[in-house]
Design a protein around this motif. Structure first.
Motif, PDB file in Angstrom:
ATOM      1  N   ALA A 240       6.234  -1.643  -1.662  1.00 56.42           N
ATOM      2  CA  ALA A 240       5.107  -0.981  -2.447  1.00 56.42           C
ATOM      3  C   ALA A 240       4.076  -1.611  -2.615  1.00 56.42           C
ATOM      4  CB  ALA A 240       5.830  -0.333  -3.688  1.00 56.42           C
ATOM      5  N   THR A 241       4.052  -3.042  -2.504  1.00 53.24           N
ATOM      6  CA  THR A 241       3.097  -3.687  -2.917  1.00 53.24           C
ATOM      7  C   THR A 241       2.195  -4.593  -1.960  1.00 53.24           C
ATOM      8  OG1 THR A 241       4.028  -5.964  -3.684  1.00 53.24           O
ATOM      9  CG2 THR A 241       3.852  -4.269  -5.286  1.00 53.24           C
ATOM     10  N   THR A 242       2.748  -4.595  -0.762  1.00 49.52           N
ATOM     11  CA  THR A 242       1.911  -5.120   0.781  1.00 49.52           C
ATOM     12  C   THR A 242       1.810  -4.052   1.532  1.00 49.52           C
ATOM     13  OG1 THR A 242       4.132  -5.462   1.828  1.00 49.52           O
ATOM     14  CG2 THR A 242       3.374  -7.069   0.202  1.00 49.52           C
ATOM     15  N   PRO A 243       0.831  -4.237   2.297  1.00 46.11           N
ATOM     16  CA  PRO A 243       0.565  -3.090   3.393  1.00 46.11           C
ATOM     17  C   PRO A 243       1.341  -3.034   4.509  1.00 46.11           C
ATOM     18  CG  PRO A 243      -1.133  -5.080   3.639  1.00 46.11           C
ATOM     19  CD  PRO A 243      -0.111  -5.230   2.275  1.00 46.11           C
ATOM     20  N   PRO A 244       1.542  -2.255   5.366  1.00 45.72           N
ATOM     21  CA  PRO A 244       2.175  -1.973   6.847  1.00 45.72           C
ATOM     22  C   PRO A 244       1.711  -3.190   7.613  1.00 45.72           C
ATOM     23  CG  PRO A 244       1.524   0.150   6.114  1.00 45.72           C
ATOM     24  CD  PRO A 244       0.682  -0.885   5.076  1.00 45.72           C
ATOM     25  N   PRO A 245       2.980  -4.062   8.397  1.00 44.82           N
ATOM     26  CA  PRO A 245       3.817  -3.434   8.795  1.00 44.82           C
ATOM     27  C   PRO A 245       4.876  -3.788   7.684  1.00 44.82           C
ATOM     28  CG  PRO A 245       3.538  -5.237   9.758  1.00 44.82           C
ATOM     29  CD  PRO A 245       2.245  -4.918   9.156  1.00 44.82           C
ATOM     30  N   SER A 246       4.946  -4.884   6.743  1.00 42.08           N
ATOM     31  CA  SER A 246       5.756  -5.258   5.800  1.00 42.08           C
ATOM     32  C   SER A 246       6.000  -4.223   4.740  1.00 42.08           C
ATOM     33  CB  SER A 246       5.433  -6.464   5.279  1.00 42.08           C
ATOM     34  OG  SER A 246       4.066  -6.465   4.317  1.00 42.08           O
ATOM     35  N   GLY A 247       5.055  -3.312   4.602  1.00 41.09           N
ATOM     36  CA  GLY A 247       5.234  -2.349   3.492  1.00 41.09           C
ATOM     37  C   GLY A 247       5.374  -1.028   3.718  1.00 41.09           C
ATOM     38  N   ALA A 248       5.934   0.050   3.063  1.00 44.48           N
ATOM     39  CA  ALA A 248       5.883   1.133   3.605  1.00 44.48           C
ATOM     40  C   ALA A 248       4.945   1.823   3.498  1.00 44.48           C
ATOM     41  CB  ALA A 248       7.181   2.059   2.721  1.00 44.48           C
ATOM     42  N   HIS A 249       4.400   2.840   4.716  1.00 43.57           N
ATOM     43  CA  HIS A 249       3.227   3.712   4.447  1.00 43.57           C
ATOM     44  C   HIS A 249       3.391   4.913   3.304  1.00 43.57           C
ATOM     45  CE1 HIS A 249       1.708   2.915   8.416  1.00 43.57           C
ATOM     46  NE2 HIS A 249       3.055   2.389   8.910  1.00 43.57           N
ATOM     47  N   GLU A 250       4.367   5.101   3.051  1.00 40.79           N
ATOM     48  CA  GLU A 250       4.384   6.286   1.848  1.00 40.79           C
ATOM     49  C   GLU A 250       4.317   5.614   0.528  1.00 40.79           C
ATOM     50  OE1 GLU A 250       7.578   7.456   5.142  1.00 40.79           O
ATOM     51  OE2 GLU A 250       6.863   5.572   4.071  1.00 40.79           O
ATOM     52  N   LEU A 251       4.459   4.377   0.351  1.00 38.89           N
ATOM     53  CA  LEU A 251       4.345   3.821  -0.960  1.00 38.89           C
ATOM     54  C   LEU A 251       3.228   2.960  -1.203  1.00 38.89           C
ATOM     55  CD1 LEU A 251       7.847   2.281  -1.272  1.00 38.89           C
ATOM     56  CD2 LEU A 251       7.257   4.690  -1.996  1.00 38.89           C
ATOM     57  N   GLN A 252       2.263   3.050  -0.443  1.00 38.76           N
ATOM     58  CA  GLN A 252       0.604   2.591  -0.499  1.00 38.76           C
ATOM     59  C   GLN A 252      -0.100   3.241  -1.605  1.00 38.76           C
ATOM     60  OE1 GLN A 252      -0.027  -0.419   1.319  1.00 38.76           O
ATOM     61  NE2 GLN A 252       2.108   0.047   1.590  1.00 38.76           N
ATOM     62  N   GLY A 253      -0.603   2.420  -2.337  1.00 35.89           N
ATOM     63  CA  GLY A 253      -1.484   3.327  -3.419  1.00 35.89           C
ATOM     64  C   GLY A 253      -0.906   3.714  -4.688  1.00 35.89           C
ATOM     65  N   LEU A 254       0.417   3.348  -4.903  1.00 35.04           N
ATOM     66  CA  LEU A 254       1.071   3.967  -5.918  1.00 35.04           C
ATOM     67  C   LEU A 254       0.165   3.644  -7.343  1.00 35.04           C
ATOM     68  CD1 LEU A 254       4.923   3.183  -5.192  1.00 35.04           C
ATOM     69  CD2 LEU A 254       3.761   5.594  -4.995  1.00 35.04           C
ATOM     70  N   PRO A 255       0.340   4.537  -8.284  1.00 36.09           N
ATOM     71  CA  PRO A 255      -0.167   4.210  -9.604  1.00 36.09           C
ATOM     72  C   PRO A 255       0.578   2.849 -10.148  1.00 36.09           C
ATOM     73  CG  PRO A 255       0.361   6.411  -9.724  1.00 36.09           C
ATOM     74  CD  PRO A 255       0.906   5.779  -8.220  1.00 36.09           C
ATOM     75  N   ALA A 256      -0.385   1.979 -10.985  1.00 36.76           N
ATOM     76  CA  ALA A 256       0.002   0.731 -11.568  1.00 36.76           C
ATOM     77  C   ALA A 256       1.323   0.878 -12.209  1.00 36.76           C
ATOM     78  CB  ALA A 256      -1.157   0.021 -12.054  1.00 36.76           C
ATOM     79  N   ASP A 257       1.574   2.060 -12.943  1.00 39.37           N
ATOM     80  CA  ASP A 257       2.553   2.331 -13.833  1.00 39.37           C
ATOM     81  C   ASP A 257       3.895   2.869 -13.251  1.00 39.37           C
ATOM     82  OD1 ASP A 257       1.591   4.672 -13.655  1.00 39.37           O
ATOM     83  OD2 ASP A 257       1.205   5.125 -15.808  1.00 39.37           O
TER      84      ASP A 257
END
Length: 313
Positions: A240-257
């Motif tokens: 959720a905290t790193t950009p693709p390709p390590s992070g998930a496309h769907e979890l980018q930009g989630l609210p901080a909380d």
């Protein structure tokens, strides 16, 4: 240098004993959640047709390994991708290279094992559907066939002939034409596609559905509404905290909380899983080097006779 064991795809796949793999992957997931693993975020070099990712990792009790894997669009199958590469296993005490294995079965089966653990930990009893007909879907169906052969599995995909072939890997498998209809009837959805845009829609999912989403290397596999409404689970925080390709496309930009729970914390009992029967749960997998280490450990120990106990039933 001592001889290095070299295993092709068939030999690697044959050594991935399902119950031992499930046990090793569970240990790796718990180790990740407890911050006992040394593994930097995945990096990648991009070529015109795809990427080459590098994933080294050390897991106490399982070993030291590194994977080089290419993810390229498959020109013979539009909308799908290939995952090819190698996994190198090293002695964690003195650094000697021990084995080189085919990464394709390792990636497919360790991913299926993580997705299955998420379903076992989070899903309610009921019908399961596998969406997709590629290598990852085939591994998922095959693993379910090994672990729970009497529990029916539905396979849904754009290519019905491929869906029938994939369903045939399970003694209680069946294929259907409509992805939407299959998902609407399911309690557990294994989403195993090479999607570049969402293949599931929130309004298809009944209350209490669990989704294990392991595809989406090239784009989101789930729609924003599903992510918005679900309790989220991942293998590692960077999903959720790193950009693709390590992070998930769907979890980018989630609210901080926004809470994202590690699956290993649920498996260990350090964090709760499902909180209510009607809760929508999503496990979003991006892959993690610790899971490759777990699979490589199982392959090497199986081939070299390192397991002294009988396999689990």
């Amino acid at each position: 240098m001592n001889d290095i064991l070299v295993l092709d795809g068939a030999a690697t796949a044959a050594a991935l004993a399902p119950h031992r793999l499930m046990s090793a992957v569970a240990d790796a997931l718990v180790a990740v959640a407890r911050d006992h693993v040394s593994a930097p975020p995945r990096i990648a070099a991009f070529a015109p047709g795809g990427l080459l990712g590098a994933m080294p990792g050390y897991v106490p009790g399982l070993g030291l390994a590194a994977k080089l894997v290419s993810v390229f669009a498959d020109p013979d199958r539009p909308g799908r991708s290939t995952h090819r590469g190698i996994v190198a296993l090293f002695d964690s005490e003195d650094g000697r290279p021990l084995a080189v294995m085919d990464a394709e079965p390792i990636t497919a089966w360790r991913t299926a094992a993580a997705a299955t653990h998420s379903a076992l930990a989070l899903a309610r009893p009921g019908p399961a559907v596998v969406v997709g007909t590629g290598a990852q879907a085939r591994a998922q169906v095959s693993l379910l066939a090994s672990l729970r052969p009497a529990e029916p599995v539905t396979v849904a995909g754009r290519d019905h002939a491929a869906a029938r072939a994939t369903a045939g890997l399970h003694p209680a498998g069946r294929a259907v034409d409509s992805i939407e209809a299959a998902v609407r009837e399911a309690t557990t959805v294994y989403c195993c596609t090479g999607a570049t845009r969402p293949v599931l829609r929130r309004h298809w999912l009944a209350p209490g559905t669990h989704v294990s989403s392991v595809g989406g290397s090239h784009g989101p596999e789930l729609d924003p509404e599903t992510v918005r409404d679900a309790a989220l689970f991942t293998e590692w925080p960077g999903a959720a905290t790193t950009p693709p390709p390590s992070g998930a496309h769907e979890l980018q930009g989630l609210p901080a909380d926004r809470a994202v729970t590690l699956l290993g914390s649920v498996l260990s009992g350090d964090a709760p899983g499902r909180r209510s029967p009607d809760e929508l749960t999503v496990f979003k997998s991006t892959g993690h080097a610790a899971l490759d280490v777990a699979a490589a450990y199982v392959v090497h120990r199986t081939v070299t006779g390192g397991f002294t106990e009988d396999p689990l039933p």
